[in-house]
Write a protein that holds these residues in place. Structure first.
Motif, PDB file in Angstrom:
ATOM      1  N   SER A 172       0.843  -1.192   0.000  1.00 22.84           N
ATOM      2  CA  SER A 172       0.000   0.000   0.000  1.00 22.84           C
ATOM      3  C   SER A 172       0.881   1.246   0.000  1.00 22.84           C
ATOM      4  O   SER A 172       2.032   1.206   0.451  1.00 22.84           O
ATOM      5  CB  SER A 172      -0.906   0.003   1.235  1.00 22.84           C
ATOM      6  OG  SER A 172      -0.134   0.233   2.405  1.00 22.84           O
ATOM      7  N   PRO A 173       0.368   2.394  -0.485  1.00 23.11           N
ATOM      8  CA  PRO A 173       1.162   3.636  -0.446  1.00 23.11           C
ATOM      9  C   PRO A 173       1.575   4.003   0.983  1.00 23.11           C
ATOM     10  O   PRO A 173       2.696   4.456   1.205  1.00 23.11           O
ATOM     11  CB  PRO A 173       0.212   4.678  -1.034  1.00 23.11           C
ATOM     12  CG  PRO A 173      -0.712   3.887  -1.914  1.00 23.11           C
ATOM     13  CD  PRO A 173      -0.900   2.576  -1.209  1.00 23.11           C
ATOM     14  N   ALA A 174       0.675   3.764   1.952  1.00 26.45           N
ATOM     15  CA  ALA A 174       0.993   4.101   3.340  1.00 26.45           C
ATOM     16  C   ALA A 174       2.119   3.223   3.876  1.00 26.45           C
ATOM     17  O   ALA A 174       3.007   3.701   4.591  1.00 26.45           O
ATOM     18  CB  ALA A 174      -0.252   3.949   4.213  1.00 26.45           C
ATOM     19  N   PHE A 175       2.106   1.945   3.522  1.00 24.87           N
ATOM     20  CA  PHE A 175       3.162   1.042   3.969  1.00 24.87           C
ATOM     21  C   PHE A 175       4.503   1.460   3.372  1.00 24.87           C
ATOM     22  O   PHE A 175       5.521   1.476   4.065  1.00 24.87           O
ATOM     23  CB  PHE A 175       2.831  -0.394   3.561  1.00 24.87           C
ATOM     24  CG  PHE A 175       3.791  -1.418   4.099  1.00 24.87           C
ATOM     25  CD1 PHE A 175       3.563  -2.023   5.322  1.00 24.87           C
ATOM     26  CD2 PHE A 175       4.924  -1.785   3.378  1.00 24.87           C
ATOM     27  CE1 PHE A 175       4.445  -2.967   5.834  1.00 24.87           C
ATOM     28  CE2 PHE A 175       5.813  -2.722   3.875  1.00 24.87           C
ATOM     29  CZ  PHE A 175       5.572  -3.319   5.107  1.00 24.87           C
ATOM     30  N   LYS A 176       4.505   1.840   2.099  1.00 32.30           N
ATOM     31  CA  LYS A 176       5.759   2.271   1.470  1.00 32.30           C
ATOM     32  C   LYS A 176       6.266   3.556   2.100  1.00 32.30           C
ATOM     33  O   LYS A 176       7.476   3.712   2.332  1.00 32.30           O
ATOM     34  CB  LYS A 176       5.550   2.468  -0.026  1.00 32.30           C
ATOM     35  CG  LYS A 176       6.846   2.760  -0.779  1.00 32.30           C
ATOM     36  CD  LYS A 176       6.636   2.753  -2.283  1.00 32.30           C
ATOM     37  CE  LYS A 176       7.960   2.944  -3.021  1.00 32.30           C
ATOM     38  NZ  LYS A 176       7.787   2.869  -4.495  1.00 32.30           N
ATOM     39  N   ALA A 227      -4.438  -3.341   2.855  1.00 34.76           N
ATOM     40  CA  ALA A 227      -4.655  -2.850   4.227  1.00 34.76           C
ATOM     41  C   ALA A 227      -3.360  -2.449   4.925  1.00 34.76           C
ATOM     42  O   ALA A 227      -3.382  -2.071   6.088  1.00 34.76           O
ATOM     43  CB  ALA A 227      -5.375  -3.926   5.033  1.00 34.76           C
ATOM     44  N   GLY A 228      -2.214  -2.556   4.229  1.00 35.82           N
ATOM     45  CA  GLY A 228      -0.951  -2.107   4.795  1.00 35.82           C
ATOM     46  C   GLY A 228      -0.289  -3.089   5.726  1.00 35.82           C
ATOM     47  O   GLY A 228       0.497  -2.701   6.601  1.00 35.82           O
ATOM     48  N   GLN A 229      -0.569  -4.388   5.535  1.00 33.80           N
ATOM     49  CA  GLN A 229      -0.032  -5.402   6.436  1.00 33.80           C
ATOM     50  C   GLN A 229       1.322  -5.965   6.009  1.00 33.80           C
ATOM     51  O   GLN A 229       1.901  -6.773   6.729  1.00 33.80           O
ATOM     52  CB  GLN A 229      -1.034  -6.547   6.561  1.00 33.80           C
ATOM     53  CG  GLN A 229      -2.376  -6.122   7.117  1.00 33.80           C
ATOM     54  CD  GLN A 229      -2.245  -5.484   8.485  1.00 33.80           C
ATOM     55  OE1 GLN A 229      -1.713  -6.087   9.408  1.00 33.80           O
ATOM     56  NE2 GLN A 229      -2.700  -4.244   8.610  1.00 33.80           N
ATOM     57  N   GLY A 230       1.808  -5.567   4.841  1.00 28.28           N
ATOM     58  CA  GLY A 230       3.093  -6.082   4.397  1.00 28.28           C
ATOM     59  C   GLY A 230       3.250  -5.968   2.892  1.00 28.28           C
ATOM     60  O   GLY A 230       2.545  -5.199   2.230  1.00 28.28           O
ATOM     61  N   ILE A 231       4.178  -6.761   2.370  1.00 28.24           N
ATOM     62  CA  ILE A 231       4.530  -6.723   0.947  1.00 28.24           C
ATOM     63  C   ILE A 231       4.065  -8.017   0.293  1.00 28.24           C
ATOM     64  O   ILE A 231       4.396  -9.118   0.750  1.00 28.24           O
ATOM     65  CB  ILE A 231       6.052  -6.566   0.770  1.00 28.24           C
ATOM     66  CG1 ILE A 231       6.543  -5.322   1.496  1.00 28.24           C
ATOM     67  CG2 ILE A 231       6.418  -6.517  -0.713  1.00 28.24           C
ATOM     68  CD1 ILE A 231       8.059  -5.235   1.599  1.00 28.24           C
ATOM     69  N   LEU A 248      -2.460  -0.187  -4.565  1.00 29.35           N
ATOM     70  CA  LEU A 248      -1.200  -0.913  -4.474  1.00 29.35           C
ATOM     71  C   LEU A 248      -0.171  -0.203  -5.343  1.00 29.35           C
ATOM     72  O   LEU A 248      -0.488   0.271  -6.438  1.00 29.35           O
ATOM     73  CB  LEU A 248      -1.364  -2.368  -4.933  1.00 29.35           C
ATOM     74  CG  LEU A 248      -2.136  -3.307  -4.002  1.00 29.35           C
ATOM     75  CD1 LEU A 248      -2.290  -4.676  -4.644  1.00 29.35           C
ATOM     76  CD2 LEU A 248      -1.453  -3.433  -2.639  1.00 29.35           C
ATOM     77  N   VAL A 249       1.073  -0.172  -4.845  1.00 25.81           N
ATOM     78  CA  VAL A 249       2.164   0.461  -5.592  1.00 25.81           C
ATOM     79  C   VAL A 249       3.380  -0.449  -5.521  1.00 25.81           C
ATOM     80  O   VAL A 249       3.442  -1.384  -4.707  1.00 25.81           O
ATOM     81  CB  VAL A 249       2.522   1.850  -5.004  1.00 25.81           C
ATOM     82  CG1 VAL A 249       1.347   2.802  -5.132  1.00 25.81           C
ATOM     83  CG2 VAL A 249       2.957   1.716  -3.539  1.00 25.81           C
ATOM     84  N   GLU A 250       4.344  -0.192  -6.389  1.00 20.58           N
ATOM     85  CA  GLU A 250       5.576  -0.971  -6.371  1.00 20.58           C
ATOM     86  C   GLU A 250       6.313  -0.761  -5.049  1.00 20.58           C
ATOM     87  O   GLU A 250       6.533   0.375  -4.624  1.00 20.58           O
ATOM     88  CB  GLU A 250       6.491  -0.560  -7.531  1.00 20.58           C
ATOM     89  CG  GLU A 250       5.882  -0.727  -8.921  1.00 20.58           C
ATOM     90  CD  GLU A 250       5.817  -2.179  -9.359  1.00 20.58           C
ATOM     91  OE1 GLU A 250       6.438  -3.035  -8.703  1.00 20.58           O
ATOM     92  OE2 GLU A 250       5.131  -2.457 -10.353  1.00 20.58           O
TER      93      GLU A 250
END
Length: 290
Positions: A172-176, A227-231, A248-250
């Protein structure tokens, strides 16, 4: 004398016939789509009704007793006659059922949105999707056709490559933005987790610092990544909408990886049915246009 007074429980009789024919509770249970426990109960019920054992039960095998063999030889022709009489009276449906084994993720994210086109063209063919993580067995006629994800190296079947998959880790963008360098790798349950192995080998990336979270199905992997739980390893054919809407993003800077991994149409050896040929032709065309 009323006939029904001498008839045994018919479900028990059917169970006995299947077990006697296969000499296997496992195969008979599979044929009748019941559990071994239920099948054993029905056979025991018949043995109680007759007042004698019909099978000799060993640790890894069974045999008919002499009475069981004699009873089987007597009832089998009668059951064949009932089946023949039923076939002669049954109205044949004009609809052909075609069972397709595949991963739930491919069914949900790629095939289902396109399936209406096939059904409009072939209304006489009823497609039944059979999603399972285990590889559907076309050779044993569990399904008519299967769509598998991998490298095409399955024995005893005809495998036709439908389309390659393009892979890249996504999040997710937030996770990145959180810059979690050792974020969890989200993986779908698989007998051969070749996606991450092939990708990391191609780019010479050490994945050992990343914890791994194995989820039941790739649909769940995608939702967990959103949901930002990982890759997650992004299968671009399946997550195209997620990439387009930006959910979703790279995850990394490497370009998408094109490998041998892809989607394959699996058919049993030998000639195909007319319905299977129609679906195969339609599916190949749909994949070519994708």
């Amino acid at each position: 004398m009323a006939l029904h007074k001498d008839l045994p429980p018919l479900l028990a009789l059917r169970a006995f016939e299947a077990v006697a024919r296969h000499l296997s509770f496992i195969k008979a249970a599979h044929e009748l789509s019941v559990t071994q426990s239920a099948l054993s109960h029905q056979v025991h019920k018949l043995e109680q009704y007759l007042g004698k054992p019909l099978f000799i039960r060993r640790t890894r095998a069974i045999d008919l007793t002499a009475d069981g063999q004699h009873y089987y030889e007597q009832i089998r022709p009668a059951l064949d006659l009932i089946a023949a009489a039923t076939r002669s009276q049954r109205v044949v449906s004009s609809v052909t059922v075609l069972r397709i084994g595949l991963l739930a993720s491919f069914a949900t994210l790629w095939l289902a949105p396109r399936l209406a086109g096939f059904l409009q063209r072939y209304p006489q063919i009823q497609v039944e999707l059979v999603p399972a993580i285990q590889l559907a067995n076309v050779a044993a006629a569990e399904v008519d056709l299967a769509i598998r994800y991998g490298k095409g190296d399955w024995p005893d079947v005809q495998a036709t490559r439908l389309m390659p998959e393009v892979l890249s880790p996504v999040c997710s963008p937030a996770f990145k933005a959180s810059r979690q360098h050792n974020g969890a790798l989200l993986m779908a349950t698989s007998h051969r987790p070749f996606e991450w192995t092939d990708w990391s080998g191609h780019y010479q990336v050490n994945l050992s610092p990343h914890p791994r979270v194995v989820l039941h199905d790739y649909n769940i992997v995608v939702e967990a990544a959103v949901a930002g739980q990982g890759i997650a390893m992004g299968r671009h054919r399946l997550i195209e909408r997620r990439l387009q809407d930006g959910s979703l993003v790279e995850a990394f800077d490497w370009p998408p990886y094109r490998s041998e991994i892809g989607y394959w149409l699996i058919a049993p050896q030998g000639p195909a049915s007319a319905a299977a040929e129609c679906f195969s032709a339609w599916l190949k065309a749909a994949c070519a246009d994708a």
